[in-house]
Design a protein around this motif. Structure first.
Motif, mmCIF file in Angstrom:
data_model
loop_
_atom_site.group_PDB
_atom_site.id
_atom_site.type_symbol
_atom_site.label_atom_id
_atom_site.label_comp_id
_atom_site.label_asym_id
_atom_site.label_seq_id
_atom_site.Cartn_x
_atom_site.Cartn_y
_atom_site.Cartn_z
ATOM 1 N N ALA A 252 0.705 -1.255 -0.127
ATOM 2 C CA ALA A 252 -0.004 -0.093 0.040
ATOM 3 C C ALA A 252 0.825 1.196 -0.047
ATOM 4 O O ALA A 252 0.478 2.345 -0.783
ATOM 5 C CB ALA A 252 -0.782 -0.106 1.333
ATOM 6 N N GLU A 253 2.042 1.282 0.859
ATOM 7 C CA GLU A 253 2.820 2.432 0.738
ATOM 8 C C GLU A 253 3.586 2.587 -0.469
ATOM 9 O O GLU A 253 3.804 3.801 -0.971
ATOM 10 C CB GLU A 253 3.704 2.345 1.926
ATOM 11 N N TYR A 254 3.914 1.305 -1.197
ATOM 12 C CA TYR A 254 4.674 1.584 -2.335
ATOM 13 C C TYR A 254 3.595 2.172 -3.366
ATOM 14 O O TYR A 254 4.097 3.247 -4.240
ATOM 15 C CB TYR A 254 4.944 0.309 -3.021
ATOM 16 N N ASP A 255 2.282 1.627 -3.452
ATOM 17 C CA ASP A 255 1.408 2.258 -4.316
ATOM 18 C C ASP A 255 0.997 3.819 -4.033
ATOM 19 O O ASP A 255 0.802 4.581 -4.955
ATOM 20 C CB ASP A 255 0.018 1.375 -4.100
ATOM 21 N N ASN A 256 1.066 4.164 -2.872
ATOM 22 C CA ASN A 256 0.950 5.585 -2.417
ATOM 23 C C ASN A 256 2.009 6.295 -3.186
ATOM 24 O O ASN A 256 1.907 7.585 -3.341
ATOM 25 C CB ASN A 256 0.961 5.726 -1.206
ATOM 26 N N ARG A 257 3.416 5.869 -3.185
ATOM 27 C CA ARG A 257 4.364 6.634 -3.773
ATOM 28 C C ARG A 257 4.668 6.213 -5.285
ATOM 29 O O ARG A 257 5.785 6.537 -5.606
ATOM 30 C CB ARG A 257 5.828 6.298 -2.940
ATOM 31 N N ILE A 258 3.866 5.594 -6.151
ATOM 32 C CA ILE A 258 4.156 5.313 -7.360
ATOM 33 C C ILE A 258 4.705 6.108 -8.131
ATOM 34 O O ILE A 258 5.592 5.934 -9.191
ATOM 35 C CB ILE A 258 2.803 4.461 -7.868
ATOM 36 N N ASP A 259 4.267 7.573 -7.784
ATOM 37 C CA ASP A 259 4.949 8.429 -8.697
ATOM 38 C C ASP A 259 6.399 8.914 -8.470
ATOM 39 O O ASP A 259 7.217 9.283 -9.351
ATOM 40 C CB ASP A 259 4.197 10.091 -8.476
ATOM 41 N N GLN A 260 6.635 8.498 -7.228
ATOM 42 C CA GLN A 260 8.164 8.617 -6.664
ATOM 43 C C GLN A 260 9.157 7.567 -7.447
ATOM 44 O O GLN A 260 10.249 7.541 -7.631
ATOM 45 C CB GLN A 260 8.297 8.431 -5.292
ATOM 46 N N TYR A 261 8.501 6.347 -7.424
ATOM 47 C CA TYR A 261 9.235 5.061 -7.889
ATOM 48 C C TYR A 261 9.054 4.841 -9.375
ATOM 49 O O TYR A 261 9.998 4.060 -9.675
ATOM 50 C CB TYR A 261 8.541 3.718 -7.041
ATOM 51 N N GLN A 262 7.935 5.458 -10.154
ATOM 52 C CA GLN A 262 7.865 5.258 -11.566
ATOM 53 C C GLN A 262 7.907 6.293 -12.140
ATOM 54 O O GLN A 262 6.808 7.189 -12.216
ATOM 55 C CB GLN A 262 6.805 4.299 -11.676
ATOM 56 N N GLN A 263 9.049 6.995 -12.607
ATOM 57 C CA GLN A 263 8.996 8.149 -13.273
ATOM 58 C C GLN A 263 9.154 8.277 -14.814
ATOM 59 O O GLN A 263 9.987 7.679 -15.063
ATOM 60 C CB GLN A 263 10.056 9.253 -12.732
ATOM 61 N N VAL A 357 11.485 1.960 -10.143
ATOM 62 C CA VAL A 357 11.928 1.245 -8.894
ATOM 63 C C VAL A 357 10.930 0.257 -8.682
ATOM 64 O O VAL A 357 9.909 0.656 -8.182
ATOM 65 C CB VAL A 357 12.403 2.116 -7.725
ATOM 66 N N THR A 358 11.172 -1.015 -8.724
ATOM 67 C CA THR A 358 10.288 -1.986 -8.443
ATOM 68 C C THR A 358 10.186 -1.996 -6.731
ATOM 69 O O THR A 358 10.718 -1.417 -5.963
ATOM 70 C CB THR A 358 10.846 -3.389 -8.747
ATOM 71 N N LEU A 359 9.130 -2.822 -6.210
ATOM 72 C CA LEU A 359 8.863 -2.879 -4.754
ATOM 73 C C LEU A 359 10.014 -3.543 -4.232
ATOM 74 O O LEU A 359 10.195 -3.259 -2.978
ATOM 75 C CB LEU A 359 7.368 -3.955 -4.660
ATOM 76 N N GLU A 360 10.429 -4.762 -4.760
ATOM 77 C CA GLU A 360 11.761 -5.264 -4.185
ATOM 78 C C GLU A 360 12.928 -4.361 -3.988
ATOM 79 O O GLU A 360 13.424 -4.366 -2.919
ATOM 80 C CB GLU A 360 12.147 -6.550 -5.223
ATOM 81 N N ASP A 361 12.979 -3.607 -5.037
ATOM 82 C CA ASP A 361 14.381 -2.469 -4.891
ATOM 83 C C ASP A 361 13.957 -1.590 -3.761
ATOM 84 O O ASP A 361 14.864 -0.971 -3.184
ATOM 85 C CB ASP A 361 14.363 -1.764 -6.133
ATOM 86 N N ALA A 362 12.450 -1.059 -3.575
ATOM 87 C CA ALA A 362 12.438 -0.211 -2.503
ATOM 88 C C ALA A 362 11.952 -0.743 -1.204
ATOM 89 O O ALA A 362 11.950 0.004 -0.146
ATOM 90 C CB ALA A 362 10.986 0.584 -3.026
ATOM 91 N N ARG A 363 11.969 -2.092 -1.288
ATOM 92 C CA ARG A 363 11.738 -2.919 0.046
ATOM 93 C C ARG A 363 12.300 -2.195 1.500
ATOM 94 O O ARG A 363 11.910 -1.920 2.135
ATOM 95 C CB ARG A 363 11.721 -4.255 -0.250
ATOM 96 N N SER A 364 13.623 -2.336 1.158
ATOM 97 C CA SER A 364 14.349 -1.888 2.370
ATOM 98 C C SER A 364 14.023 -0.772 3.078
ATOM 99 O O SER A 364 13.822 -0.236 4.081
ATOM 100 C CB SER A 364 15.832 -1.927 2.107
#
Length: 609
Positions: A252-263, A357-364
Motif C-alpha cells: 500500500a505504501e509503495y502504491d501511494n508513492r508510485i509517482d516517486q518510484y515510477q517516473q 524502482v520495483t517494490l523489491e528494490d524499494a523494500r528496504s
C-alpha cells in the motif's frame, strides 16, 4: 474637539497604528485606580501611571520570546526594562508637550478615520463595529475618551517627529570623500610560507618544555563545569528491530508513492515567453542566424536564467511543445509554441531517462520507514503509563526494568555532543535541570521519550597532563612553527633572507574584494602598506608575505560607484536625521523639564513583584 493643524500622511498613520495596537490589544488591561495618577511629567504633560504600567507589562511579555521564560521583576530591572519603558514614555511626552506648545494637533475626522482603519474594531462584515470597539477598549483598560486622546497625542507626536526627520541632506563632500576611499584599489603580490620553507626545523620538545607549556596554557586544558546526568531514553531506532512490517502495508505504501518510484522520461527545459507570435519568431530567427544567443534574449528581457528555468518536466506538462522538446537534442532551441503564458521558445538542457524502482528494490527503504512509524506509535501508546509511573515516584532505573528504556549517563556541558546530546530537546532539558528537580517525561524530536536526573554539578578541573599530552604536543608544535614562520617571514619581507618563492599577483582589488586567495587579513595588510613595502602576516595556518606594488584611484563613475554613492548618501542622510532628532529630543526635554515621582514608580513596581 478643537481642530487645529490636521491631516496625517498615510505612512505615519501606520506607524501610529502599530504603537496603538501593541498597547491596546497585545496583553490585556492594566489599571491603577488609587490616588496615584501619574509617575511624573514632562513640562505640562503628565506621564499617566496606567501608561507606565501598560508599557511595563508589554515589555515583560515581549521579553518572554527573547529569554524563553518569564522574567522576575528583579531580573527585568537588571536588564533595564523599567528604565527603557520610562525613557520611551519621557520622550513621547516631551514630544506631546512640544506639540501642544506649538498648537500642533489633528482634527476629529483624522482621529475617527484612524480608528475606523483598525481591524480589531471591525465586525464580520468588515465594517467598523461599535460593540467590538467598546469591548476591546474595556479589555485593554481604556475609556473611549482616553483611547481617542491617545490616538490624537500619538498623531501629533508622529507629525512632529516626521517634520524633524524629513528632508535632511548631508553635504556631498562627505559622500564623495568616503566613496573615493572605498573605491581605491591596490596591486600587490603575496608569497606563502610553510613549515617546509624553514631552514631550521622545529626540534622535538622535552617533557619539561611540554609541562611548562601545559601550565602556561592550563585554561585550554581545563574541563568546563559539567552536569553529571543520568537519563533513561527510548527512541524509535531502539525498537525497529522488534517490529515486523505487514506485506499488505508495504504494498500500500509503495502504491501511494508510485509517482516517486515510477517516473516517466523527462527533460531539463528553459522557457522564454513572448508577448506575441511575431516576437517569438523574430527571436528564434536571431538565434538561428547567430545574431543573438538565448542568454542575450533572456538578459534583454530583464530576466535571469533562473527566471526561465522550468526544471525537469514530463511530456504531459509541455502541451503543444511536447513532441518538439522530446525529440530535440541537448542544447537545441525549439519553438515558438503556445504555452499558458503566451508564445514561447524552449531550450533543452538535459535528458532524464525514465526510471522505475520495483517494490523489491524499494523494500528496504519502505520497511525502515514503516517500522519507524510503527515504533513511534508504540512509544506514543506508552507515554501515559510511563508518565504516570514517574509521577508516582518511580526511578529511572525502574523505567529501564519495567518499560525497556535504556539507561545512560553523561557529563553534560555546552560543547558536549554525542548520540543523546545531539537532540535539542535533551540539551534544553539538561541546561534547565537542577538537583531539586524530579525526573519528568519529555519528547525527543524523532518521536522518542526520555527523562533525566541531575546527580551533581562537577566543578571545572584541569585534564591530567598524561591524558592531554598529545593535544599539548600538537598545540606546542603549531605555536612554535607559527612563531618560527613569522620571524622567518619578517626576514623575507625586509630582504634579510632571499628566497625563490612562488608568488601570486593581484591587481585592482578594492578593500571589500577579498576571496579565497586574497583573504580579508591579506587585503587589509595590502591597504596598510606603502608602495614597495612588504610585511609578513599570519593568515590561518600560513604566514604570508605581502608586497604592495601600486595604489590606484578608484573609478567613481562606474555603476558600482553609483550604487555605493546612493547607499552612502542614504546612510549619511539617515544618520544626520537621527542625530538632529536626538538633539531636538534632548533640547525639548531640557527646556520643558522632567519630573519623576519615585513613590509612584515604586507603587507600580510593587504590582509586578
Amino acid at each position: 474637539m478643537s481642530e487645529k493643524k490636521t491631516g496625517l500622511p498615510k505612512f505615519l498613520t501606520w506607524i501610529m497604528m502599530g504603537f496603538v495596537m501593541v498597547g491596546l490589544l497585545g496583553f490585556g488591561a492594566v489599571s491603577f485606580n488609587g490616588s496615584i495618577q501619574s509617575v511624573g511629567s514632562v513640562g505640562d504633560t503628565e506621564i499617566p501611571v496606567d501608561d507606565y504600567a501598560r508599557g511595563l507589562q508589554n515589555e515583560l511579555r515581549a521579553s518572554e520570546a527573547q529569554f524563553g521564560r518569564v522574567l522576575s521583576f528583579s531580573e527585568a530591572q537588571a536588564v533595564g526594562i523599567p528604565d527603557r519603558v520610562l525613557s520611551r514614555l519621557v520622550q513621547e511626552k516631551a514630544l506631546e508637550n512640544e506639540a501642544a506648545a506649538i498648537s500642533l494637533s489633528v482634527g476629529d475626522d483624522a482621529v475617527r478615520n484612524q480608528i475606523m482603519e483598525i481591524n480589531a474594531f471591525r465586525g464580520l462584515d468588515g465594517q467598523f463595529d461599535r460593540q467590538n470597539y467598546q469591548l476591546s477598549l474595556e479589555g485593554a483598560g481604556y475609556t473611549e475618551a482616553e483611547f481617542e486622546a491617545a490616538i490624537r497625542a500619538e498623531s501629533a507626536r508622529t507629525l512632529l517627529q516626521g517634520a524633524v526627520l524629513a528632508g535632511n541632506t548631508m553635504d556631498d563632500v562627505a559622500t564623495e570623500t568616503v566613496l573615493a576611499f572605498l573605491m581605491e584599489t591596490r596591486d600587490f603580490t603575496i608569497a606563502r610560507l610553510s613549515e617546509e620553507n624553514l631552514t631550521t626545523p622545529v626540534a622535538d620538545p622535552t617533557d619539561d618544555v611540554l609541562n611548562a607549556y601545559y601550565t602556561d596554557n592550563i585554561a585550554n586544558y581545563t574541563q568546563p563545569e559539567r552536569k553529571d546526568i543520568t537519563y533513561a531514553v527510548l527512541s524509535p531506532d531502539m525498537l525497529i528491530d522488534q517490529i515486523q512490517v505487514d506485506q499488505a502495508a508495504l504494498q500500500a505504501e509503495y502504491d501511494n508513492r508510485i509517482d516517486q518510484y515510477q517516473q516517466p522520461e523527462r527533460r531539463l527545459v528553459e522557457r522564454l515567453v513572448f508577448i506575441d507570435q511575431a516576437g517569438a519568431t523574430d527571436a528564434l530567427s536571431q538565434i538561428t542566424t547567430g545574431a543573438k544567443t538565448f542568454e542575450d534574449l533572456v538578459q534583454a528581457r530583464g530576466l535571469t536564467l533562473d527566471d526561465v528555468d522550468l526544471g525537469d518536466v514530463a511530456r504531459d506538462a509541455l502541451d503543444a511543445a511536447a513532441d518538439a522538446v522530446f525529440t530535440a537534442s541537448v542544447g537545441d532551441i525549439v519553438g515558438p509554441f503556445d504555452s499558458d503564458l503566451g508564445p514561447a521558445l524552449f531550450r533543452v538542457n538535459g535528458i532524464l531517462d525514465a526510471q522505475t524502482v520495483t517494490l523489491e528494490d524499494a523494500r528496504s527503504e519502505l520497511e525502515d520507514e514503516l517500522a519507524l512509524d510503527l515504533a513511534r506509535r508504540q512509544i506514543d501508546a506508552m507515554i501515559g503509563q510511563v508518565d504516570d509511573t514517574l509521577a508516582a515516584g518511580a526511578t529511572l532505573e525502574e523505567l529501564e526494568a519495567d518499560y525497556g528504556l535504556r539507561l545512560g549517563r553523561v557529563e553534560y556541558h555546552a560543547n558536549t555532543l554525542d548520540e543523546i546530546t545531539a537532540y535539542p530537546s535533551f540539551r534544553q532539558a539538561a541546561e534547565a535541570v537542577t538537583e531539586r528537580d524530579f525526573p519528568t517525561l519529555k519528547m525527543l524530536e524523532d518521536g522518542g521519550i526520555f527523562a533525566l536526573r541531575l546527580n551533581e554539578i562537577v566543578a571545572p578541573a584541569p585534564i591530567p597532563f598524561d591524558e592531554a599530552r598529545e593535544t599539548v604536543l600538537s598545540d606546542w608544535r603549531a605555536d612554535e612553527i607559527a612563531a618560527a614562520l613569522t620571524s622567518f617571514g619578517n626576514d623575507v619581507a625586509t630582504g634579510a633572507v632571499q628566497l625563490d618563492l612562488a608568488t601570486e599577483e593581484f591587481t585592482g582589488l578594492r578593500r571589500d574584494e577579498f576571496g579565497s586567495s586574497a583573504t580579508p587579513a591579506i587585503l587589509a595588510k595590502a591597504f596598510e602598506l606603502e608602495v614597495g613595502q612588504a610585511a609578513a602576516i599570519t593568515d590561518g595556518s600560513e604566514v604570508v608575505v605581502v608586497t604592495l606594488n601600486a595604489v590606484n584611484a578608484g573609478d567613481v563613475t562606474s555603476e558600482d560607484a553609483a550604487t555605493i554613492r546612493n547607499a552612502l548618501s542614504s546612510q549619511f542622510n539617515a544618520t544626520l536625521s537621527n542625530d538632529m532628532y536626538a538633539a531636538f529630543a534632548r533640547q525639548i526635554q531640557a527646556r520643558a523639564g522632567i519630573s519623576l515621582d519615585q513613590q509612584a514608580l515604586n507603587a507600580v513596581h510593587a504590582n509586578f513583584q
